[in-house]
Design a protein around this motif. Structure first.
Motif, PDB file in Angstrom:
ATOM      1  N   PRO A 245       0.807  -1.221   0.000  1.00 60.47           N
ATOM      2  CA  PRO A 245       0.000   0.000   0.000  1.00 60.47           C
ATOM      3  C   PRO A 245       0.841   1.273   0.000  1.00 60.47           C
ATOM      4  O   PRO A 245       0.312   2.370  -0.156  1.00 60.47           O
ATOM      5  CB  PRO A 245      -0.798  -0.134   1.305  1.00 60.47           C
ATOM      6  N   THR A 246       2.151   1.153   0.165  1.00 60.55           N
ATOM      7  CA  THR A 246       3.052   2.296   0.244  1.00 60.55           C
ATOM      8  C   THR A 246       4.464   1.811  -0.037  1.00 60.55           C
ATOM      9  O   THR A 246       4.746   0.605   0.031  1.00 60.55           O
ATOM     10  CB  THR A 246       2.990   2.935   1.647  1.00 60.55           C
ATOM     11  N   ASP A 247       5.368   2.724  -0.347  1.00 58.53           N
ATOM     12  CA  ASP A 247       6.761   2.317  -0.567  1.00 58.53           C
ATOM     13  C   ASP A 247       7.592   2.426   0.712  1.00 58.53           C
ATOM     14  O   ASP A 247       8.816   2.282   0.680  1.00 58.53           O
ATOM     15  CB  ASP A 247       7.400   3.142  -1.697  1.00 58.53           C
ATOM     16  N   THR A 248       6.931   2.681   1.836  1.00 60.84           N
ATOM     17  CA  THR A 248       7.623   2.852   3.111  1.00 60.84           C
ATOM     18  C   THR A 248       7.104   1.821   4.121  1.00 60.84           C
ATOM     19  O   THR A 248       5.891   1.726   4.334  1.00 60.84           O
ATOM     20  CB  THR A 248       7.422   4.266   3.677  1.00 60.84           C
ATOM     21  N   ILE A 249       8.023   1.061   4.725  1.00 59.41           N
ATOM     22  CA  ILE A 249       7.636   0.023   5.691  1.00 59.41           C
ATOM     23  C   ILE A 249       8.353   0.276   7.020  1.00 59.41           C
ATOM     24  O   ILE A 249       9.592   0.340   7.062  1.00 59.41           O
ATOM     25  CB  ILE A 249       7.971  -1.384   5.178  1.00 59.41           C
ATOM     26  N   LEU A 250       7.573   0.395   8.067  1.00 62.07           N
ATOM     27  CA  LEU A 250       8.109   0.482   9.427  1.00 62.07           C
ATOM     28  C   LEU A 250       7.936  -0.887  10.074  1.00 62.07           C
ATOM     29  O   LEU A 250       6.813  -1.375  10.214  1.00 62.07           O
ATOM     30  CB  LEU A 250       7.367   1.553  10.237  1.00 62.07           C
ATOM     31  N   CYS A 251       9.030  -1.512  10.464  1.00 63.69           N
ATOM     32  CA  CYS A 251       8.979  -2.837  11.087  1.00 63.69           C
ATOM     33  C   CYS A 251       8.858  -2.699  12.606  1.00 63.69           C
ATOM     34  O   CYS A 251       9.400  -1.767  13.207  1.00 63.69           O
ATOM     35  CB  CYS A 251      10.226  -3.641  10.739  1.00 63.69           C
ATOM     36  N   SER A 252       8.189  -3.661  13.213  1.00 63.79           N
ATOM     37  CA  SER A 252       7.958  -3.630  14.646  1.00 63.79           C
ATOM     38  C   SER A 252       9.246  -3.672  15.444  1.00 63.79           C
ATOM     39  O   SER A 252       9.308  -3.137  16.552  1.00 63.79           O
ATOM     40  CB  SER A 252       7.065  -4.813  15.046  1.00 63.79           C
ATOM     41  N   ASN A 253      10.294  -4.311  14.894  1.00 65.41           N
ATOM     42  CA  ASN A 253      11.602  -4.286  15.550  1.00 65.41           C
ATOM     43  C   ASN A 253      12.691  -4.380  14.492  1.00 65.41           C
ATOM     44  O   ASN A 253      12.439  -4.739  13.334  1.00 65.41           O
ATOM     45  CB  ASN A 253      11.730  -5.398  16.601  1.00 65.41           C
ATOM     46  N   ASP A 254      13.918  -4.066  14.880  1.00 66.75           N
ATOM     47  CA  ASP A 254      15.025  -4.040  13.934  1.00 66.75           C
ATOM     48  C   ASP A 254      15.342  -5.410  13.349  1.00 66.75           C
ATOM     49  O   ASP A 254      15.767  -5.517  12.194  1.00 66.75           O
ATOM     50  CB  ASP A 254      16.283  -3.498  14.624  1.00 66.75           C
ATOM     51  N   GLY A 283      13.073   0.575  11.349  1.00 67.42           N
ATOM     52  CA  GLY A 283      12.838  -0.377  12.437  1.00 67.42           C
ATOM     53  C   GLY A 283      12.689   0.320  13.773  1.00 67.42           C
ATOM     54  O   GLY A 283      12.412   1.513  13.864  1.00 67.42           O
ATOM     55  N   HIS A 284      12.891  -0.459  14.827  1.00 65.46           N
ATOM     56  CA  HIS A 284      12.756   0.056  16.195  1.00 65.46           C
ATOM     57  C   HIS A 284      13.712  -0.715  17.097  1.00 65.46           C
ATOM     58  O   HIS A 284      13.737  -1.941  17.062  1.00 65.46           O
ATOM     59  CB  HIS A 284      11.322  -0.132  16.692  1.00 65.46           C
ATOM     60  N   ASP A 285      14.493  -0.026  17.888  1.00 65.87           N
ATOM     61  CA  ASP A 285      15.372  -0.578  18.942  1.00 65.87           C
ATOM     62  C   ASP A 285      16.812  -0.107  18.831  1.00 65.87           C
ATOM     63  O   ASP A 285      17.523  -0.077  19.820  1.00 65.87           O
ATOM     64  CB  ASP A 285      15.395  -2.127  18.978  1.00 65.87           C
ATOM     65  N   ASP A 286      17.298   0.200  17.612  1.00 66.46           N
ATOM     66  CA  ASP A 286      18.723   0.433  17.365  1.00 66.46           C
ATOM     67  C   ASP A 286      19.526  -0.788  17.807  1.00 66.46           C
ATOM     68  O   ASP A 286      20.461  -0.694  18.603  1.00 66.46           O
ATOM     69  CB  ASP A 286      19.233   1.695  18.061  1.00 66.46           C
ATOM     70  N   HIS A 287      19.130  -1.929  17.283  1.00 68.82           N
ATOM     71  CA  HIS A 287      19.839  -3.179  17.517  1.00 68.82           C
ATOM     72  C   HIS A 287      21.307  -3.006  17.126  1.00 68.82           C
ATOM     73  O   HIS A 287      21.621  -2.278  16.182  1.00 68.82           O
ATOM     74  CB  HIS A 287      19.182  -4.274  16.665  1.00 68.82           C
ATOM     75  N   PRO A 288      22.235  -3.644  17.833  1.00 66.13           N
ATOM     76  CA  PRO A 288      23.657  -3.481  17.509  1.00 66.13           C
ATOM     77  C   PRO A 288      24.025  -3.745  16.057  1.00 66.13           C
ATOM     78  O   PRO A 288      24.988  -3.168  15.540  1.00 66.13           O
ATOM     79  CB  PRO A 288      24.340  -4.494  18.443  1.00 66.13           C
ATOM     80  N   SER A 290      22.091  -3.003  13.471  1.00 67.63           N
ATOM     81  CA  SER A 290      21.374  -2.117  12.558  1.00 67.63           C
ATOM     82  C   SER A 290      22.290  -1.103  11.875  1.00 67.63           C
ATOM     83  O   SER A 290      21.973  -0.622  10.792  1.00 67.63           O
ATOM     84  CB  SER A 290      20.246  -1.386  13.301  1.00 67.63           C
ATOM     85  N   ARG A 291      23.420  -0.802  12.483  1.00 62.52           N
ATOM     86  CA  ARG A 291      24.345   0.168  11.861  1.00 62.52           C
ATOM     87  C   ARG A 291      25.258  -0.469  10.823  1.00 62.52           C
ATOM     88  O   ARG A 291      26.046   0.218  10.186  1.00 62.52           O
ATOM     89  CB  ARG A 291      25.161   0.850  12.948  1.00 62.52           C
ATOM     90  N   TYR A 292      25.145  -1.819  10.680  1.00 67.49           N
ATOM     91  CA  TYR A 292      26.015  -2.526   9.742  1.00 67.49           C
ATOM     92  C   TYR A 292      25.241  -3.204   8.616  1.00 67.49           C
ATOM     93  O   TYR A 292      25.817  -3.954   7.823  1.00 67.49           O
ATOM     94  CB  TYR A 292      26.850  -3.572  10.495  1.00 67.49           C
ATOM     95  N   THR A 293      23.927  -2.958   8.526  1.00 67.94           N
ATOM     96  CA  THR A 293      23.167  -3.497   7.405  1.00 67.94           C
ATOM     97  C   THR A 293      23.487  -2.689   6.147  1.00 67.94           C
ATOM     98  O   THR A 293      24.150  -1.646   6.203  1.00 67.94           O
ATOM     99  CB  THR A 293      21.663  -3.435   7.687  1.00 67.94           C
ATOM    100  N   CYS A 294      22.995  -3.160   5.019  1.00 62.25           N
ATOM    101  CA  CYS A 294      23.205  -2.442   3.763  1.00 62.25           C
ATOM    102  C   CYS A 294      21.871  -2.275   3.047  1.00 62.25           C
ATOM    103  O   CYS A 294      21.312  -3.273   2.577  1.00 62.25           O
ATOM    104  CB  CYS A 294      24.204  -3.184   2.889  1.00 62.25           C
ATOM    105  N   PRO A 295      21.360  -1.035   2.996  1.00 66.66           N
ATOM    106  CA  PRO A 295      21.899   0.169   3.635  1.00 66.66           C
ATOM    107  C   PRO A 295      21.721   0.123   5.156  1.00 66.66           C
ATOM    108  O   PRO A 295      20.965  -0.695   5.669  1.00 66.66           O
ATOM    109  CB  PRO A 295      21.044   1.286   3.015  1.00 66.66           C
ATOM    110  N   THR A 296      22.417   1.012   5.844  1.00 65.63           N
ATOM    111  CA  THR A 296      22.274   1.069   7.294  1.00 65.63           C
ATOM    112  C   THR A 296      20.836   1.430   7.648  1.00 65.63           C
ATOM    113  O   THR A 296      20.155   2.152   6.925  1.00 65.63           O
ATOM    114  CB  THR A 296      23.243   2.091   7.883  1.00 65.63           C
ATOM    115  N   LEU A 297      20.371   0.910   8.787  1.00 70.89           N
ATOM    116  CA  LEU A 297      18.941   0.938   9.108  1.00 70.89           C
ATOM    117  C   LEU A 297      18.535   2.167   9.913  1.00 70.89           C
ATOM    118  O   LEU A 297      19.079   2.439  10.986  1.00 70.89           O
ATOM    119  CB  LEU A 297      18.575  -0.320   9.900  1.00 70.89           C
ATOM    120  N   THR A 298      17.555   2.895   9.383  1.00 72.22           N
ATOM    121  CA  THR A 298      16.916   3.971  10.143  1.00 72.22           C
ATOM    122  C   THR A 298      16.040   3.357  11.223  1.00 72.22           C
ATOM    123  O   THR A 298      15.298   2.411  10.973  1.00 72.22           O
ATOM    124  CB  THR A 298      16.068   4.849   9.213  1.00 72.22           C
TER     125      THR A 298
END
Length: 343
Positions: A245-254, A283-288, A290-298
């Protein structure tokens, strides 16, 4: 039921005709006394409506300097990180941390508490599994031993709860995503393990409605704690349908978001901001990780240090006072928006 006010266990023993040591043994473990004695005690409890002060009973025990720390899943770097911070605070305060993981299992969680009983801890810091936890047995444990819950709450259980404010954190990231592009759909498990997921869902719906947008839930199958696998499998299915329904997805957790990012990459979908990007993911939490995914996770970052410190300090206060507060204390910390490449 008698209206007579019973002030302590000695008075109850005298009225029930059962020795004080036997009654104390019963309250420590009802199965440790003979069935006939147990029935006699329980009939007396019904008659006199007596409930012992378990904190006072703990004062009379030779308590160790042990502090139990129970988390749902030690293999998860999120829980490993917060447990390490709590361990350091416990050691600094002169106590000995005893760290136990529940492996996402209801039975293991209760076994951990039973094992802690054996070492007579001064107190316990516990992050419950959540939805599948045996709330009644955890509550009984908390009546015996000063306990502070953190991360996931079980209403009315324990002397206090310390965690994050889901309404604030989800509000921050939904507002950001709506402001910078299409409004997000919410990607979640239908039956999540952690009760925080339900709070985040409610916060997403409330925020979208407050902003004048229709909430759009993407609820997928999945049980347990293998969030990355669920995110990848169900993300692949959802993205293959090409009916988002949109091009933006917010996940319940990282961790769900990490699986979804992997699914998008495998399907050749570019994730991020700008020309040529087919999808935004947050996502949500700033899991350790999340800064190393590609692309890095907002994402939004929980204040792990504040949660750990407040949990420990609250427990130390309970141990020092040797009595529960009149009301259950709840402390919620705000989260911070972390803007990275994925959205």
């Amino acid at each position: 039921m008698s209206d007579q006010k019973i002030r302590n266990m000695e008075e109850f023993a005298a009225l029930s005709g059962i020795s004080r040591p036997t009654i104390s043994k019963y309250f420590n473990d009802p199965t440790s006394v003979r069935p006939t004695t147990r029935k006699k005690i329980e009939r007396a409890l019904e008659r006199f409506d007596y409930r012992p002060n378990m904190y006072a009973m703990n004062q009379n025990r030779r308590l160790t300097k042990n502090i139990g720390i129970v988390v749902p899943y030690l293999a998860d770097p999120f829980f490993a990180g917060i447990a390490r911070t709590i361990e350091n605070r416990v050691i600094e305060a002169g106590f000995r941390p005893v760290l136990l993981g529940s492996h996402g299992s209801r039975e293991q969680e209760i076994e951990n508490l039973d094992n802690l009983r054996l070492i007579k801890p001064a107190g316990v810091l516990m992050a419950p599994i959540g939805r599948v936890s045996d709330a009644a047995r955890i509550s009984a444990f908390c009546d015996e031993i000063p306990t502070v819950l953190f991360d996931a709450n079980i209403e009315g259980v324990g002397a206090a709860f310390v965690g994050s404010d889901s309404m604030q954190s989800i509000g921050v990231i939904v507002e950001y995503l709506c402001r910078t592009g299409e409004c997000p759909a919410f990607f979640e498990m239908k039956t999540p393990s952690n009760p925080n997921a339900f709070k985040r869902r409610a916060a997403y719906v409330a925020t979208m409605e407050r902003l004048g947008h229709d909430p759009r839930l993407i609820q997928v199958d999945g049980e347990g704690w293998d969030f990355e696998e669920i995110g990848f499998r169900e993300g692949t299915r959802v993205l293959s349908g090409r009916d988002l329904p949109t091009d933006t997805i917010l996940c319940s957790n990282d961790r769900l978001a990490i699986g979804l990012l992997s699914a998008a990459y495998q399907m050749g979908l570019r994730v991020g901001l700008g020309d040529g990007c087919a999808l935004r993911v947050a996502g949500h939490d700033d899991h350790p990780f999340s800064r190393y995914t590609c692309p890095t996770l907002t994402t939004v970052s929980q204040d792990y240090a504040a949660i750990a410190s407040r949990s420990a300090e609250t427990l130390f206060g309970l141990i020092d006072s040797q009595t529960p507060g009149e009301t259950r204390e709840t402390t919620l910390f705000d989260c911070s928006l972390v803007m990275r490449g994925s959205a």
